[in-house]
Scaffold this motif. Sequence first.
Motif, mmCIF file in Angstrom:
data_model
loop_
_atom_site.group_PDB
_atom_site.id
_atom_site.type_symbol
_atom_site.label_atom_id
_atom_site.label_comp_id
_atom_site.label_asym_id
_atom_site.label_seq_id
_atom_site.Cartn_x
_atom_site.Cartn_y
_atom_site.Cartn_z
ATOM 1 N N GLN A 49 -7.251 8.543 9.175
ATOM 2 C CA GLN A 49 -7.994 7.702 8.227
ATOM 3 C C GLN A 49 -9.420 8.177 8.002
ATOM 4 N N ILE A 50 -9.899 9.086 8.843
ATOM 5 C CA ILE A 50 -11.303 9.473 8.764
ATOM 6 C C ILE A 50 -11.533 10.395 7.573
ATOM 7 N N GLU A 51 -12.528 10.047 6.806
ATOM 8 C CA GLU A 51 -12.845 10.788 5.582
ATOM 9 C C GLU A 51 -13.033 12.273 5.877
ATOM 10 N N GLY A 52 -12.396 13.119 5.116
ATOM 11 C CA GLY A 52 -12.561 14.561 5.279
ATOM 12 C C GLY A 52 -11.596 15.184 6.278
ATOM 13 N N ILE A 56 -6.876 -4.728 19.800
ATOM 14 C CA ILE A 56 -8.316 -4.473 19.646
ATOM 15 C C ILE A 56 -8.806 -3.635 20.828
ATOM 16 N N LEU A 59 -10.847 4.852 19.879
ATOM 17 C CA LEU A 59 -12.044 5.328 19.177
ATOM 18 C C LEU A 59 -13.021 5.982 20.158
ATOM 19 N N ASN A 60 -13.093 5.456 21.367
ATOM 20 C CA ASN A 60 -13.971 6.073 22.366
ATOM 21 C C ASN A 60 -13.510 7.493 22.726
ATOM 22 N N LYS A 99 -5.107 -8.760 14.334
ATOM 23 C CA LYS A 99 -4.811 -7.862 15.447
ATOM 24 C C LYS A 99 -4.853 -8.638 16.758
ATOM 25 N N ILE A 103 -4.731 6.237 12.937
ATOM 26 C CA ILE A 103 -6.185 6.024 13.005
ATOM 27 C C ILE A 103 -6.954 7.313 12.753
ATOM 28 N N ASN A 127 -15.160 18.686 11.271
ATOM 29 C CA ASN A 127 -14.578 17.347 11.053
ATOM 30 C C ASN A 127 -13.227 17.354 10.326
ATOM 31 N N GLN A 147 -10.258 0.129 20.600
ATOM 32 C CA GLN A 147 -11.588 0.429 21.133
ATOM 33 C C GLN A 147 -11.553 1.696 21.979
ATOM 34 N N ASN A 170 -3.376 15.217 5.853
ATOM 35 C CA ASN A 170 -3.749 14.970 4.463
ATOM 36 C C ASN A 170 -3.760 16.308 3.727
ATOM 37 N N LEU A 211 -14.068 15.391 17.186
ATOM 38 C CA LEU A 211 -13.882 16.034 15.887
ATOM 39 C C LEU A 211 -14.071 17.532 16.048
ATOM 40 N N LYS A 213 0.804 -1.222 0.000
ATOM 41 C CA LYS A 213 0.000 0.000 0.000
ATOM 42 C C LYS A 213 0.837 1.272 0.000
ATOM 43 N N PHE A 214 2.043 1.233 0.565
ATOM 44 C CA PHE A 214 2.796 2.459 0.805
ATOM 45 C C PHE A 214 3.474 2.983 -0.465
#
Lengths: 321, 321
Positions: free
Chosen positions: B246-249, B199, B206-207, B194, B243, B215, B203, B271, B211, B161-162
């Motif tokens: 990776q979020i769109e936008g 994991i 993400l908690n 993973k 992580i 966003n 978790q 980005n 944003l 991918k890189f």
Amino acid sequence: MTTAKLSEIADFLKNHDNYDILTHRYPDGDTLGSAFALCRILRNMGKRANVIVNGTLSRKMEFLKEALPELDFECETVVSVDVASAQLLGDLREKYEGRVNVSIDHHEMNTPFADMTYENPKAASNCENIFSLSKIMGVTLDKLTADCIYTGMCTDTGCFKFSNVTADTLRMAAELVDLGCDHARINREMCDTKSVARIKIEQQVLNSLTLHCDNKIAVVHTTMQMEKESGADDGDLDGIANISRQIEGVYIGVTVKEKEEKTFRVSLRTNHGVNAAEICRQFGGGGHAAAAGCTLYGSLEDVKQKVVAACEKALETEYCS
Amino acid sequence: MTTAKLSEIADFLKNHDNYDILTHRYPDGDTLGSAFALCRILRNMGKRANVIVNGTLSRKMEFLKEALPELDFECETVVSVDVASAQLLGDLREKYEGRVNVSIDHHEMNTPFADMTYENPKAASNCENIFSLSKIMGVTLDKLTADCIYTGMCTDTGCFKFSNVTADTLRMAAELVDLGCDHARINREMCDTKSVARIKIEQQVLNSLTLHCDNKIAVVHTTMQMEKESGADDGDLDGIANISRQIEGVYIGVTVKEKEEKTFRVSLRTNHGVNAAEICRQFGGGGHAAAAGCTLYGSLEDVKQKVVAACEKALETEYCS
């Protein structure tokens, strides 16, 4: 309706003009990559062609139509790409069914609906077929066309990770890199970008995780409430069933999805040869050895308990400590 | 200490025997894949060779030593693979420093410590060098050797991918698939598996997500408490900083990691050309345009507020709505 060789498709395309190129409904990277690549190839040959996007072009796919302003002409020739049946034409069916001259596809179960169909299920993505077609036509691809083809190859192979990847897939990708395609950016946008809704649903899925049987069984769930709160649509939920299987040491990943009140769709994904279909058959479901599903009724906890019990039993004889 | 061509390394290896092959400390897929592949190549030539694993061989890497029982012999020749400096020999330094005959590496900043060093920073992984070496030596690789080489290529490129992936990388991967390597399984085990600890930390990460700025800024954190509770080690924390990006936008992904009480390591991933290094320099840090870091002191909330304010300011002129 005949099955055609790629060389016959190439001859046909050379001898015609004024193309509408159709994608399948809910268009993904492969149907869009195929369509925009073919459109660029035909325009570079001096022909007129437009892509008819069958639904919404998502933001991350917008770059595919770069430098391809819509042309104004009377359509004379219709080509569909990555469309396995007339049904998948969706809203375009009414206008185009019976008018499709050429279908180029890579699905195993293509149900012919075009005058000429080229079907090559050995191709991991339909973009591989478009690349092969360009070679037969003697066309050298420009950078933007290479980007389109790479996008389809990347999305249909999980970024070159899945078992559908062949040595030919990788050799074609190498040629696209030689042509200057923006591989790292495309990989990132196609495979490493998640919507906010997806992130939110993943967060909740991970919060629901329970491990059983010495971590050999991993169970997660989604509820209608969770879907609503996260704003996740079907695209965002795509691949959620793979999360539980990704955990190191897990033999069976179980994903329980609330479909309606007291109705749950259960997806099983297995590692190390555990037969998922066999477990699901006990509940009237079925599927493949490594990926199967069934529907259960009752409370969330009851459903989980029943499925975990069946999984434990399946592991008992050989694996479970 | 001299810089050698790969053909000189090939000649040397042909003319010697009884090899210890050294990996770098905290061995990853590339150093291990290189070592086990080279060991197989040498044994297939009738020579005696062992891999000296520099640390623990993790469970997912165990398959690399398949059909390679440890041999009993007096070591005469020492080769290191993917080891950029003597320091990275770690615990092996005492026994082997000054005794390394050949170093084969792909790092830009190799600090020579062997009699002969082959260094090729164009290779995305050192396993590419081993593959090239096998060709110069006229060796045909067996399936298990192809698996070893593919493993290193896969791990050092994020499963192809890189941006370090070249057309040559993909062509080599194609040849390995032709040789029967188990590409889909290796991809899954290296890139889609993973640990339970990972994991659990994901978790919690993400908690912690917030944003900001429509966003465009995503902020997550980890605390010492979270690390302890999840049981995550350094390997499990690897890539956590990616992580939030990776979020769109998202233009700026911020990861705040508690190092000790009131001390936080802040990682920025950006980005769309936002200069991460410039933002971090305001706090005495630095780095690259798309990946930079700095250390801040105070409460978690204060640190976040300061960083978000700096990010908002950076976006203000051009991007932020």
